[in-house]
Each structure stands twice: as C-alpha cells, then as structure tokens.
Design a protein around this motif. Structure first.
Motif, mmCIF file in Angstrom:
data_model
loop_
_atom_site.group_PDB
_atom_site.id
_atom_site.type_symbol
_atom_site.label_atom_id
_atom_site.label_comp_id
_atom_site.label_asym_id
_atom_site.label_seq_id
_atom_site.Cartn_x
_atom_site.Cartn_y
_atom_site.Cartn_z
ATOM 1 N N PHE A 412 0.839 -1.198 0.000
ATOM 2 C CA PHE A 412 0.000 0.000 0.000
ATOM 3 C C PHE A 412 0.880 1.256 0.000
ATOM 4 C CE2 PHE A 412 -2.307 3.414 2.106
ATOM 5 C CZ PHE A 412 -3.534 3.382 1.463
ATOM 6 N N GLN A 413 1.895 1.287 0.853
ATOM 7 C CA GLN A 413 2.790 2.444 0.913
ATOM 8 C C GLN A 413 3.530 2.632 -0.409
ATOM 9 O OE1 GLN A 413 2.934 4.650 3.142
ATOM 10 N NE2 GLN A 413 2.690 3.865 5.213
ATOM 11 N N GLU A 414 3.957 1.524 -1.008
ATOM 12 C CA GLU A 414 4.669 1.597 -2.284
ATOM 13 C C GLU A 414 3.774 2.183 -3.373
ATOM 14 O OE1 GLU A 414 6.340 -1.686 -5.430
ATOM 15 O OE2 GLU A 414 6.722 -2.038 -3.295
ATOM 16 N N ARG A 415 2.528 1.697 -3.446
ATOM 17 C CA ARG A 415 1.598 2.193 -4.463
ATOM 18 C C ARG A 415 1.205 3.649 -4.201
ATOM 19 N NH1 ARG A 415 -1.651 -1.237 -7.474
ATOM 20 N NH2 ARG A 415 -2.716 0.693 -8.051
ATOM 21 N N LEU A 416 1.093 4.018 -2.933
ATOM 22 C CA LEU A 416 0.741 5.401 -2.607
ATOM 23 C C LEU A 416 1.864 6.350 -3.052
ATOM 24 C CD1 LEU A 416 -1.122 7.478 -1.382
ATOM 25 C CD2 LEU A 416 -0.204 6.902 0.889
ATOM 26 N N LYS A 417 3.113 5.951 -2.837
ATOM 27 C CA LYS A 417 4.243 6.781 -3.295
ATOM 28 C C LYS A 417 4.226 6.918 -4.812
ATOM 29 C CE LYS A 417 7.273 5.641 0.587
ATOM 30 N NZ LYS A 417 8.486 4.902 1.015
ATOM 31 N N GLN A 418 3.928 5.815 -5.514
ATOM 32 C CA GLN A 418 3.844 5.869 -6.973
ATOM 33 C C GLN A 418 2.734 6.818 -7.417
ATOM 34 O OE1 GLN A 418 3.325 1.861 -8.363
ATOM 35 N NE2 GLN A 418 5.405 1.217 -7.806
ATOM 36 N N ALA A 419 1.583 6.714 -6.766
ATOM 37 C CA ALA A 419 0.456 7.576 -7.143
ATOM 38 C C ALA A 419 0.798 9.044 -6.944
ATOM 39 C CB ALA A 419 -0.781 7.195 -6.327
ATOM 40 N N LEU A 420 1.481 9.357 -5.841
ATOM 41 C CA LEU A 420 1.853 10.748 -5.584
ATOM 42 C C LEU A 420 2.910 11.228 -6.579
ATOM 43 C CD1 LEU A 420 2.002 10.669 -1.679
ATOM 44 C CD2 LEU A 420 0.307 11.856 -3.083
ATOM 45 N N ASP A 421 3.853 10.364 -6.939
ATOM 46 C CA ASP A 421 4.882 10.734 -7.918
ATOM 47 C C ASP A 421 4.275 11.020 -9.284
ATOM 48 O OD1 ASP A 421 6.821 10.475 -6.014
ATOM 49 O OD2 ASP A 421 7.406 8.438 -6.604
ATOM 50 N N GLN A 422 3.217 10.279 -9.628
ATOM 51 C CA GLN A 422 2.609 10.409 -10.953
ATOM 52 C C GLN A 422 1.466 11.419 -10.969
ATOM 53 O OE1 GLN A 422 1.406 6.390 -11.817
ATOM 54 N NE2 GLN A 422 3.512 5.600 -11.789
ATOM 55 N N ALA A 423 1.125 11.978 -9.804
ATOM 56 C CA ALA A 423 -0.052 12.846 -9.726
ATOM 57 C C ALA A 423 0.153 14.172 -10.455
ATOM 58 C CB ALA A 423 -0.413 13.102 -8.265
ATOM 59 N N GLY A 424 1.372 14.702 -10.442
ATOM 60 C CA GLY A 424 1.621 15.976 -11.104
ATOM 61 C C GLY A 424 0.798 17.105 -10.545
ATOM 62 N N GLY A 425 0.614 17.148 -9.231
ATOM 63 C CA GLY A 425 -0.157 18.211 -8.599
ATOM 64 C C GLY A 425 -1.631 17.908 -8.464
ATOM 65 N N LYS A 426 -2.108 16.843 -9.113
ATOM 66 C CA LYS A 426 -3.517 16.470 -8.982
ATOM 67 C C LYS A 426 -3.750 15.767 -7.654
ATOM 68 C CE LYS A 426 -4.127 15.983 -13.985
ATOM 69 N NZ LYS A 426 -4.490 15.055 -15.087
ATOM 70 N N ARG A 427 -5.026 15.713 -7.255
ATOM 71 C CA ARG A 427 -5.349 15.187 -5.928
ATOM 72 C C ARG A 427 -5.277 13.649 -5.897
ATOM 73 N NH1 ARG A 427 -9.118 19.787 -5.404
ATOM 74 N NH2 ARG A 427 -10.476 18.659 -6.840
ATOM 75 N N VAL A 428 -4.692 13.140 -4.823
ATOM 76 C CA VAL A 428 -4.707 11.711 -4.495
ATOM 77 C C VAL A 428 -5.359 11.581 -3.129
ATOM 78 C CG1 VAL A 428 -3.324 9.669 -3.962
ATOM 79 C CG2 VAL A 428 -2.656 11.176 -5.849
ATOM 80 N N GLY A 429 -6.313 10.679 -2.999
ATOM 81 C CA GLY A 429 -7.038 10.522 -1.743
ATOM 82 C C GLY A 429 -6.632 9.258 -1.010
ATOM 83 N N VAL A 430 -6.591 9.344 0.319
ATOM 84 C CA VAL A 430 -6.344 8.189 1.182
ATOM 85 C C VAL A 430 -7.500 8.072 2.157
ATOM 86 C CG1 VAL A 430 -4.897 7.224 2.995
ATOM 87 C CG2 VAL A 430 -3.844 8.267 1.000
ATOM 88 N N LEU A 431 -8.103 6.888 2.216
ATOM 89 C CA LEU A 431 -9.194 6.609 3.140
ATOM 90 C C LEU A 431 -8.714 5.547 4.134
ATOM 91 C CD1 LEU A 431 -10.646 7.875 0.660
ATOM 92 C CD2 LEU A 431 -12.595 6.376 1.168
ATOM 93 N N CYS A 432 -8.660 5.886 5.407
ATOM 94 C CA CYS A 432 -8.339 4.919 6.457
ATOM 95 C C CYS A 432 -9.643 4.403 7.045
ATOM 96 C CB CYS A 432 -7.487 5.551 7.543
ATOM 97 S SG CYS A 432 -5.763 5.759 7.060
ATOM 98 N N ILE A 433 -9.807 3.082 7.063
ATOM 99 C CA ILE A 433 -11.074 2.459 7.457
ATOM 100 C C ILE A 433 -10.856 1.607 8.697
ATOM 101 C CG2 ILE A 433 -12.973 0.977 6.702
ATOM 102 C CD1 ILE A 433 -12.023 1.513 3.807
ATOM 103 N N ASP A 434 -11.714 1.776 9.685
ATOM 104 C CA ASP A 434 -11.683 0.930 10.882
ATOM 105 C C ASP A 434 -13.086 0.357 11.083
ATOM 106 O OD1 ASP A 434 -9.907 0.298 13.393
ATOM 107 O OD2 ASP A 434 -11.916 0.728 14.148
ATOM 108 N N LEU A 435 -13.144 -0.954 11.351
ATOM 109 C CA LEU A 435 -14.436 -1.604 11.510
ATOM 110 C C LEU A 435 -14.977 -1.365 12.914
ATOM 111 C CD1 LEU A 435 -13.722 -5.024 9.742
ATOM 112 C CD2 LEU A 435 -14.631 -2.910 8.756
#
Length: 825
Positions: A412-435
C-alpha cells in the motif's frame, strides 16, 4: 571464518550425522512451544535465540521482504554452501543449495508451520543428502525470518572413489629407480588398486613395494619397461596396447617427475564398463544427455530425460540441441556454448521446451567427454520451475495479506508513493477504514469467525475499489484505500459513504447474521500532505475523530486535528512523568447505608494534580493511560494506596476500588490483591473490587476464574454501571456478585421519568431476590433519595452526601454522620 574453524566444520560435514538426526523433532517442538495463542507465527527471539548450543552451527537465518536473503549462517552451513558471505540474496548461492532453501522456505511460509525437505548436493566428488528444516518466525520488528536447519543424513558417496574402486582399469603408481649416473634402470610399485592384482593375476599384496625386475609378470615385460622408460625420459604421456592370455590391455603412462602413473584397461571388459555407465547415466534420476560438440546432435539420453521432456528416445536422437531451446533464446544459448571449456555450470536460468510445448526453467551442468570416439558434452539438468514458482509465491506473499489476500501495508505504501509521484499536482485521496464493533464479534464468537468476517469485508472492498485505485488491509480490522484518479472532495466523500453503507450491511456466516459498521478518515493531497507518510498520518487522525463521534461516519482531515494530536502526545508524556513524580492522589467518596443513614464505605477515585495545569479530569487522562499501557501500573498503585488508607478506618468501613479490563489481561491480578492486603494488613472482607461488564466481553472463562479466585480470598465483587450494557442479567447468572451499582443515568430523572422508576424498582427487586446489595450512584437531591428509599435500594452515593474528598478529610466526613474515626483494632 578462521582456518581451524573451517577445518572443524569440514570435518563435521564429512561424517555421517545420524547421531544428530533427533535435532529435527527437538527444533519442531521448540517452534510449537514458542507459538503464542492468536499468532500465526512464533517470535524469532523465542525460537532461534537461547539454548541452541551446537545446533547454531547448523542454522541459516533467512529474511524475506520481496526476495529471500541469507542474513546469518553457522560454520557448518557455510561449509555446506561453500560461501562465508552474509546479507546476500539466496539466489546468489550455489544453485543446488539455493533451490533447497527457497523451496523449503516458501512451503514453510505457505503452510505457516515448519517444513522438512531434503537436498542432494555434490561436493568435491561426494554425493550427499541433507535434511533442510525451515522454521518460519516473525521478529519484534515485524520482519519475517526463517531459521533453516541443515544437516547431512545417511551415507555419503565419493563418486571418484566409487568409480576408481569399481572400474576394471588397473591403476599402478611406480617410483623410478636410478643408478649412480642418474639413469633410470628399474621401477618400484608404491600404490595400486585391486584391479591391478586381478588383471595381472597376482596374489593380494604381492605387488606392492616390489621392483619390476624382481619378478616375472606382465609389468616386467620388455614392452612395458620400454614404455615406462620412454615416459620418464621423454616427460610426456605414452600409450601401449598388448595382448596376453587372450586379453587385450590398453596401457597409459604419465610421469610426474620420478613417479609414473600406469593405467591398464582390459578392453575385453567393455560390457562391464557399459553396465557401469548405465548405472551412472541411464538410471540416474536426473535428466542427462550427451551431445556432439560440433553438430549439437544428441548422441545419448537417459530414461529421466525421456520421461521429463516427453520426447521418445528415437525422437531425441534425431534432434539437435537448439530444438529444445525457445527461439528467443537461441542466440544466448549459442553464445554460452561457445564460451564453455572442459566444464560448464549455469550462471543463469535457462528455458527449455518439452514435447507438449510447455516451458520449464532449468540449470545445466556439463563436462567435456569422448563418446563413441566423438567429442561431446555430458550434460545434467536441474529443473527449477517449482523453485521459480516458489520465489514468485514469496514475492506475492511479501506484498499481500495472508488472510484476506488484499495488498498489505508495505505494498500500500509503495503504491501510494507511486500515485503521488505520478499525480503531477492532482489530488490523491487516502481513506483509512476501521471496523466498528468488530472486537465484539471476536470476543463473542472467537477469532476463527472474526477471520471469516474479515475475508467477507475484503471481498466487498474488491467489488467497489477497482482500476488504478487500491484497497489494502493494514492489519487487524484496519483497511485503507487509495483514490488515485484526481479525486475531488465530493467524490471522496461519496466513496466513503458508499463504503460505510456497504460494509455495514449484515453478513451471514454459518447461519449467523453478523452486523458491524465502519468509520473512515479521509486525507487529500496536496492540501493534507505531499508525502505518503503525511497523508497516512492525517487520514488516521481524521479516522480517530470519526471513531470519537460514535463511529459509522466519515471525516476529512482538519488542521485542528493535528493540534489535538499534539495535545494528546503532550498528555502522554506528562502522564509518564506524573507517575514517576508522584503527582497522582486518591480521593474518597462515601457510600451511605439508607437504612442506618451511616457511611458504610468509601469508593477510591484517582485524581491527577498537574504541577502547572492543576487538577485534570479522569475522563481526560484515564483513556490515554489505557492506550499507552500505563493503566495497569496505576491500578496496582491505587489498590495498594487504598488498602493502606482503609486500614486506618473503623472496622465496619469498607473501601471500594475500580478495576480496569487491562488489569485482568495482565493475569497477575490475584497476586497483586494478595500483596496489597498483606502489606497493609487490611481484612479481605473490607475490600470491594468494582468491575464493568466489559470484563465479561473478553476471555470470559479466564476472567470468571480470576473473579472466583478473588471471591475465595474473601474480597467483595461489585458490578458497576449495572443496566447500561447488553447482557447484564446474564452476567448475574455467570457470577454471584456481592453488589450491583445502579448507573447514575437512571437516578438522574427518577422524579420526571416513570421508565427510570421502573428500572430502579426492577433492579432493587432483583437484588433482594438474589440477596445482592444495590447501590445507587449520582444521588444529588432529597427527592432522588426518597424515591430510592421507597424502591428498596440498600446504599447510595453522590453529591447529596459529599463529593470525593482527600484522605485527610475522612475524619470530618465520618463525624458528619456521627461516626468515630478511630483506627480499627
């Protein structure tokens, strides 16, 4: 490794190890003994550290995080590997050892238990079989470690010695005898094999140390003498064929200074040599073949190659080597063949084609040979297809959760870093879920049911989170989602609402309908953070706000949350200093008997007097103390302090102490109570322990056993906040309480709400029927007291009588009720 250590290791490696074979069940039992309830794998420190003794030399410590690495190895293992290096990839080790380690480790991790495999290795001409026991563990840092125990099993075979002993060729070593002028005139036998006596037809032992000129035998013939002299004088190898007694012998001689090695081959023994070849080649379980060095034509293949590749023998012998190579590897195969000398060993994995068109990955080992008077190569093949699959499994397991098959925290952390690197200033969202309420499912139905519920949750997430988005399980009942497609706040909010609705829908498992909920925290880049760490931290703070609001909702991160988090961190630090600096104190609130209108006891209540902030409410610091694990130490201090104070009161006055669920989890509560009573000298019957129903929700049997042990000491047990939980009545059946306390929420509205009157009446009546004392909390008015007296309550406490007071004011409180404060006799 020092020379003497390596020598000792080689000595150990070279002897049969049947006396150490019992080490395997010992290690398996050690692994099982270290496995803790609720954990999939035991701790590395409990299994691989401590009393291993000599076994440490046989242990290789493997670590994987995407790839399998050799972290440490004992002396025995280093000799087995032929490699003393640490912190290297297992794939960089000798292929036969690497294959065994990778397959054993993959199976152990896959199965979640020790896996016993075996390895066949050739070292210095010795064929050896080794047991490889892989013990999967986890370390305190979350790293997965595999302890691999390696030990030789059974008999080892020296191929060269076996061939030398079994061959019909006679091998004789001779020393050259020279005259005074330095000219060779005779030869003396200094060594020979058994075949030499058979070929020469001489009695056993009659040849060794004899001069050739002393006896009449084949070696003393002029032709042989001439051959030996030519070798010694010419300095090069010579051959000779002679016939004797109907046998044809081929003699080959080579000189090393004055020592001559003479080999005599009985050409008539060709059939026996063919049988020996079939034993070593045709019947070998490893696929083998001989191919022509020039034409690449297959000259011979063994049965294992025929079976493994699926071609008939006749088809194989019509084929050339490139026909089993994939076309895209023809050039690399050809280049490798051009570079080989007398021996060849794979430096990479090769792909081969089977008759059905399927591909396998192999390692190849070759040696130049002469076959039917043609120059060729003898090749042995090791199929590593399963090893490669095992490596792929390890890589997958390193990035996916073993229970739900969702991506894990690392991926998850690896993919999140990739998404932020490729975002180019566009928004990336993170949702933390607890049951929400998941713990209740675990406590009520057990962890296996909880695990099945988590799998259902994961499946629902998969149906919604697709494309470039990603859903992952971070651990426990925590999940997270990446929204990578320039998500807007409205879209993130809509997604969170959909997830809460979807995850809150009932689950049906084994005929049971289970209901949970979900709380979600949202953070959006770049406003809420530019790095994966910032986004995750802020989404987690938003989740904490959602949980604080009762759950079942979602919240976006706000900067004020960071301030609150800082405030909480400050409180955590202050709490630790407060306990060390003695800033806590106990206050006591009287419990008043309605019948006698006298104080029957005091409830001890914890207070924190901060040196700068003054008195801090327990509602603020108790939850933080529970979160940071300080509540158990505080609870023990409260118990000792309350008992020490109560022993100063009259003998008819009791002291009540609240117990937290964490004290029950520590499992030494009974010993702590015994110690507090013994140190203070307080009679057990004067101590009341107050618990809440949450203690019954977790590990019911163990907690009930603890309560019964406390009851046997003579200590009273009281249930606090009775009537506010889900199953209060059932708890009265589980344990014979001495007292039940009516929650203040029912007392507050007695004069205005008939339902509160009815509840108080029911609880009081229940107490009378079961001979249990009833105490009403939060009494503030005379009207409330009159109602409680009318409904038959036994005891009351509240501001109507007194707030909680320091120990120094106990005397005044007793005097207020006409009671003496003299110390008990």
């Amino acid at each position: 490794m020092r020379g003497e250590d390596m020598s000792a290791a080689k000595k150990a490696l070279g002897k049969p190890a049947t006396e150490m074979f019992d080490d395997i069940p010992v290690l398996q039992r050690k692994w099982r003994a270290a496995l803790r309830p609720g954990e999939r794998l035991p701790r590395y420190e409990d299994v691989m550290l401590g009393s291993l003794g000599r076994l440490a030399d046989h242990i290789a410590l493997l670590r994987y995080d995407g790839t399998l690495e050799l972290s440490r190895s004992g002396r025995y293992v280093q000799t087995w590997l032929g490699d003393e290096r640490w912190d290297i990839s297992v794939a960089a080790l000798a292929p036969d050892c690497a294959t065994a380690l990778i397959e054993a480790a993959a199976n152990a991790l896959d199965e979640g238990r020790p896996h016993l495999a075996n390895a066949h290795c050739v070292r210095d001409g010795m064929v050896r079989t080794y047991d490889v026991l892989a013990l999967p563990t986890t370390s305190r840092w979350g790293t997965t470690l595999i302890g691999a125990y390696i030990n030789e099993r059974g008999t080892q075979y020296n191929l060269l010695d076996a061939i030398f002993s079994a061959t019909d060729d006679a091998v004789v070593s001779l020393a050259t005898l020279r005259d005074a002028d330095g000219q060779p005139f005779d030869f003396q036998v200094v060594h020979h094999n058994k075949s030499a006596e058979l070929i020469l037809k001489l009695p056993s032992g009659s040849l060794l140390w004899r001069r050739l000129g002393e006896r009449a035998n084949l070696l003393a013939s002029p032709d042989v003498r001439e051959l030996l002299l030519a070798v010694v004088c010419g300095g090069r190898g010579e051959q000779l064929e002679i016939e004797t007694d109907g046998r044809y012998l081929r003699l080959s001689a080579t000189a090393f200074a004055d020592v001559v090695s003479l080999t005599m081959s009985d050409v008539t023994a060709l059939k026996r040599r063919d049988a020996s070849f079939r034993l070593l080649f045709d019947n070998n379980p490893m696929p083998m073949w001989v191919f022509d060095a020039e034409t690449k034509q297959f000259l011979s293949v063994n049965d294992a190659a025929v079976q493994h590749y699926g071609y008939s023998r006749a088809t194989f012998l019509r084929m050339r080597l490139p026909e089993i190579w994939p076309r895209d590897e023809w050039d690399s195969h050809s280049e490798a063949l051009e570079c080989i000398g007398d021996t060849y060993r794979s430096t990479r994995n090769w792909r081969h084609l089977r008759a059905d068109g399927s591909e396998i990955e192999v390692l190849t080992f070759g040696r130049r040979v002469t076959f039917d008077d043609r120059e060729g190569y003898l090749v042995a093949v090791v199929d590593i297809t399963e090893r490669r699959k095992a490596e792929a499994r390890i890589a997958y397991m390193a990035h996916h959760d073993g229970l739900t098959n969702l991506p894990n925290r690392d991926y998850f952390q690896e993919r999140l870093k990739q998404a932020l690197d490729q975002a180019g200033g566009k928004r990336v969202g993170v949702l933390c879920i607890d049951l929400d309420l998941f713990k209740n499912i675990n406590d009520s139905f057990g962890h296996p049911m909880g695990d099945r519920l988590l799998k259902e949750v994961a499946e629902r997430l998969r149906t919604v989170i697709r494309g470039t988005n990603l859903a992952a399980r971070l651990g426990g009942d925590e999940f997270a989602v990446i929204l990578a497609a320039d998500v807007s706040p409205n879209e993130a909010s809509a997604c969170a609402s959909l997830l809460i609705e979807m995850l809150s829908a009932p689950y049906e498992i084994d005929g049971l309908e289970l209901v949970i909920g979900a709380s979600i925290g949202i953070a959006l880049s770049p406003g809420d953070g530019l790095t994966s760490e910032d986004l995750m931290r802020n989404a987690d703070m938003a989740l904490y706000r959602a949980k604080s609001d009762g759950g079942g909702v979602h919240h976006f991160f706000e900067k004020e949350m960071d301030l609150q988090a800082q405030k909480r961190r400050d409180m955590e630090l202050d709490l630790r200093h407060a306990f060390a600096n003695g800033e806590f104190e106990l206050h006591y609130q009287p419990l008043v008997s309605i019948v006698s209108d006298r104080i029957s006891g005091f409830e001890s209540l914890l207070r924190w007097r901060h040196p700068e902030k003054g008195m801090i409410s327990p509602a603020e610091f108790i939850p933080v103390a529970e979160d940071i694990g300080l509540i158990t130490q505080l609870g023990e201090w409260v118990l000792r302090e309350a008992c020490g104070e109560a022993v100063k009161w009259p003998v008819d006055i009791k002291v009540a102490v609240n117990l937290s669920p964490a004290q029950f989890r520590s499992r030494n509560l009974v010993q702590v109570v015994i110690s507090a009573l013994a140190q203070s000298g307080l009679a057990p019957k004067r101590l009341e322990l107050e618990i809440t129903e949450s203690i019954f929700l977790a590990e019911t049997d163990a907690n009930l056993a603890t309560l019964h042990q406390l009851r046997e000491l003579g200590v009273g047990i009281s249930m606090d906040d009775f009537g506010t939980g889900y199953s209060s009545l059932s708890y009265l059946r589980s344990f014979p309480f001495d007292k039940i306390k009516i929650d203040r929420s029912f007392v507050k509205d007695l004069a205005e709400r008939p339902d509160c009157v009815a509840i108080v009446r029911a609880i009081s009546g229940l107490g009378r029927s079961l001979n249990i004392t009833t105490t009403a909390e939060g009494v503030e008015t005379e009207d409330q007291l009159d109602w409680l007296r009318a409904e038959g309550c036994n005891e009351v406490q509240g501001f109507l009588f007194s707030a909680a007071r320091p120990a120094g004011e106990i005397t005044q409180l007793l005097a207020k009720f006409g009671q003496r404060a003299s110390r008990a006799a």
